[in-house]
Design a protein around this motif. Structure first.
Motif, PDB file in Angstrom:
ATOM      1  N   ARG A  58      34.947  50.470  39.263  1.00 19.63           N
ATOM      2  CA  ARG A  58      35.082  50.072  40.665  1.00 19.63           C
ATOM      3  C   ARG A  58      33.957  50.677  41.508  1.00 19.63           C
ATOM      4  O   ARG A  58      33.360  50.009  42.344  1.00 19.63           O
ATOM      5  N   MET A  60      39.253  44.760  47.713  1.00 17.84           N
ATOM      6  CA  MET A  60      40.231  44.478  46.647  1.00 17.84           C
ATOM      7  C   MET A  60      41.058  45.706  46.299  1.00 17.84           C
ATOM      8  O   MET A  60      40.531  46.812  46.275  1.00 17.84           O
ATOM      9  N   LEU A 104      41.744  44.593  29.906  1.00 16.80           N
ATOM     10  CA  LEU A 104      41.501  43.455  30.787  1.00 16.80           C
ATOM     11  C   LEU A 104      41.035  42.216  30.028  1.00 16.80           C
ATOM     12  O   LEU A 104      41.302  41.097  30.449  1.00 16.80           O
ATOM     13  N   TYR A 147      34.688  43.606  46.735  1.00 19.78           N
ATOM     14  CA  TYR A 147      35.155  44.691  45.858  1.00 19.78           C
ATOM     15  C   TYR A 147      35.808  45.805  46.657  1.00 19.78           C
ATOM     16  O   TYR A 147      36.789  46.393  46.227  1.00 19.78           O
ATOM     17  N   LEU A 183      41.493  43.524  41.526  1.00 20.46           N
ATOM     18  CA  LEU A 183      40.292  43.565  40.698  1.00 20.46           C
ATOM     19  C   LEU A 183      40.641  43.264  39.238  1.00 20.46           C
ATOM     20  O   LEU A 183      39.959  42.483  38.569  1.00 20.46           O
ATOM     21  N   GLU A 184      41.735  43.877  38.786  1.00 18.13           N
ATOM     22  CA  GLU A 184      42.161  43.629  37.391  1.00 18.13           C
ATOM     23  C   GLU A 184      42.476  42.145  37.181  1.00 18.13           C
ATOM     24  O   GLU A 184      42.071  41.555  36.177  1.00 18.13           O
ATOM     25  N   ASP A 190      43.218  47.685  43.261  1.00 21.23           N
ATOM     26  CA  ASP A 190      42.983  47.783  41.812  1.00 21.23           C
ATOM     27  C   ASP A 190      43.593  46.588  41.087  1.00 21.23           C
ATOM     28  O   ASP A 190      42.989  46.022  40.171  1.00 21.23           O
ATOM     29  N   ARG A 203      45.195  33.475  25.381  1.00 25.47           N
ATOM     30  CA  ARG A 203      45.458  34.905  25.214  1.00 25.47           C
ATOM     31  C   ARG A 203      46.023  35.122  23.813  1.00 25.47           C
ATOM     32  O   ARG A 203      47.228  35.119  23.605  1.00 25.47           O
ATOM     33  N   GLU A 220      27.127  46.705  46.011  1.00 28.90           N
ATOM     34  CA  GLU A 220      27.275  45.885  47.222  1.00 28.90           C
ATOM     35  C   GLU A 220      26.264  46.244  48.290  1.00 28.90           C
ATOM     36  O   GLU A 220      25.826  45.390  49.036  1.00 28.90           O
ATOM     37  N   ALA A 268      41.319  39.595  38.838  1.00 30.56           N
ATOM     38  CA  ALA A 268      40.089  38.793  38.885  1.00 30.56           C
ATOM     39  C   ALA A 268      39.341  38.893  37.561  1.00 30.56           C
ATOM     40  O   ALA A 268      38.832  37.890  37.029  1.00 30.56           O
ATOM     41  N   ILE A 269      39.296  40.108  37.009  1.00 30.22           N
ATOM     42  CA  ILE A 269      38.563  40.288  35.740  1.00 30.22           C
ATOM     43  C   ILE A 269      39.308  39.597  34.600  1.00 30.22           C
ATOM     44  O   ILE A 269      38.692  38.958  33.744  1.00 30.22           O
ATOM     45  N   ARG A 270      40.637  39.703  34.624  1.00 26.99           N
ATOM     46  CA  ARG A 270      41.419  39.054  33.549  1.00 26.99           C
ATOM     47  C   ARG A 270      41.224  37.546  33.533  1.00 26.99           C
ATOM     48  O   ARG A 270      41.344  36.905  32.497  1.00 26.99           O
ATOM     49  N   GLY A 271      40.920  36.987  34.695  1.00 28.37           N
ATOM     50  CA  GLY A 271      40.777  35.528  34.763  1.00 28.37           C
ATOM     51  C   GLY A 271      39.443  35.010  34.254  1.00 28.37           C
ATOM     52  O   GLY A 271      39.253  33.796  34.141  1.00 28.37           O
ATOM     53  N   LEU A 272      38.530  35.913  33.944  1.00 30.03           N
ATOM     54  CA  LEU A 272      37.202  35.443  33.505  1.00 30.03           C
ATOM     55  C   LEU A 272      37.265  34.894  32.076  1.00 30.03           C
ATOM     56  O   LEU A 272      38.033  35.401  31.249  1.00 30.03           O
TER      57      LEU A 272
END
Lengths: 139, 182
Positions: B174, A10, B142, A7, A15-16, A12, B5, B181, A18-22
């Protein structure tokens, strides 16, 4: 721990992405059936939807009630048959009824009002009338 | 992952069938076009599956109730605004302890690749720490891949407010992810 460190590494955008791919949840299939069952059933409607339909009959009823009240007030007669007609038609008053009217009169209800009671039987009416006349003479 | 989507393209508009009774809404078409996105939005706001389903049920029934109540210019915006109202009503009704214990978002943890599962779990936990309004914007941006203009239209906000709310939410998300972590 090394995997968690990602994290901080990464951007921004990363990160976006990665989250969109979930994978995303979908509503359960039975929810669709539950909701669509309402479209074939009579629609549950709010009472406000009926207001326009009720408005005209309600207005007519209100005007009719007003007219009846005004009519009875101007003629000075109750809705029930006139006492004279009642005397001609009805039978003798029951003992309970006379008792009731006496109680009403004793409780302070003006005799004139008690005599306009719609269920008043002729004998009771005459008895109350006599009483009223006697009271007037006495006064 | 291969998730569809639904809302990136113009959603299918439910048909208003012409009829003597003032038109009949095709609830099935409305459901198929919008229920998935509405459900995920509600789920992210409410963090509770049953409440999200109940809220979605109410939103769709609301559509039925207003049958004959005039044309809806933007059905998707209408439904999302109704969903938002339902969600906040449900949040006001619920008890505080339920809110604190719930951890649930639009992400389907069971369907995740093993490589993504940590991210999905971390995201779920971090989202639970955000205020509902910020969770909602994150879910739309998102989860549904909407533009700020689209989000603004759905939530009845200025586009700049939608964008700034999202950036604020993302920065906080974030920080929450990074704080997990150490």
């Amino acid at each position: 721990m090394s995997e968690h460190r990602r994290y901080r590494d990464m951007t921004d955008e990363g990160l976006e992405t990665a989250i969109r791919g979930l994978p995303r949840r979908e509503p359960r299939a039975r929810l669709r059936e539950r909701i669509l069952s309402h479209s074939s059933a009579p629609t549950p409607r709010r009472i406000s939807a009926f207001r326009p339909a009720f408005a005209l009959p309600a207005l007519v009823l209100l005007l009719l009630a007003d007219w009846l009240v005004l009519r009875s007030q101007s003629s000075g007669t109750p809705y029930s048959p006139s006492p004279q007609a009642a005397v001609a038609q009805a039978g003798p008053a029951s003992r309970e009824e006379i008792g009731l009217m006496r109680d009403l009169a004793a409780s302070g209800l003006p005799l004139r009002l008690a005599m306009r009671h719609p269920s008043l039987q002729p004998e009771t009416y005459l008895e109350l009338r006599d009483r009223m006349l006697n009271e007037a003479d006495g006064g | 992952m291969g998730t569809s989507r639904v809302l990136t393209a113009e959603p299918a508009r439910p048909r208003e069938e012409a009829g003597g009774n003032g038109g009949r809404l095709d609830l099935g078409a409305a459901y198929d076009a919008h229920a998935g996105a509405l459900y995920r939005y509600l789920l992210t706001l409410l963090a509770n599956r049953e409440e999200a389903e109940d809220a979605l049920h109410e939103v769709m029934l609301g559509l039925l109730r207003r049958r004959g109540g005039g044309q809806i210019r933007d059905l998707r915006a209408y439904l999302f605004q109704a969903a938002r109202r339902q969600a906040f009503q449900a949040m006001r009704r619920r008890r505080r302890d339920q809110e604190a214990s719930a951890v649930l978002s639009w992400v389907d943890l069971e369907a995740c690749d093993p490589a993504d599962r940590d991210l999905a779990i971390d995201l779920d936990r971090a989202l639970a720490e955000l205020p509902a309004e910020q969770r909602g914007v994150i879910a739309l941006k998102l989860g549904e891949d909407l533009t700020f203009r689209e989000i603004a239209a759905l939530l009845d906000l200025p586009a700049n407010t939608a964008a700034s709310r999202y950036r604020l939410a993302l920065a906080r998300l974030r920080r929450l992810l990074e704080s997990g972590e150490s």
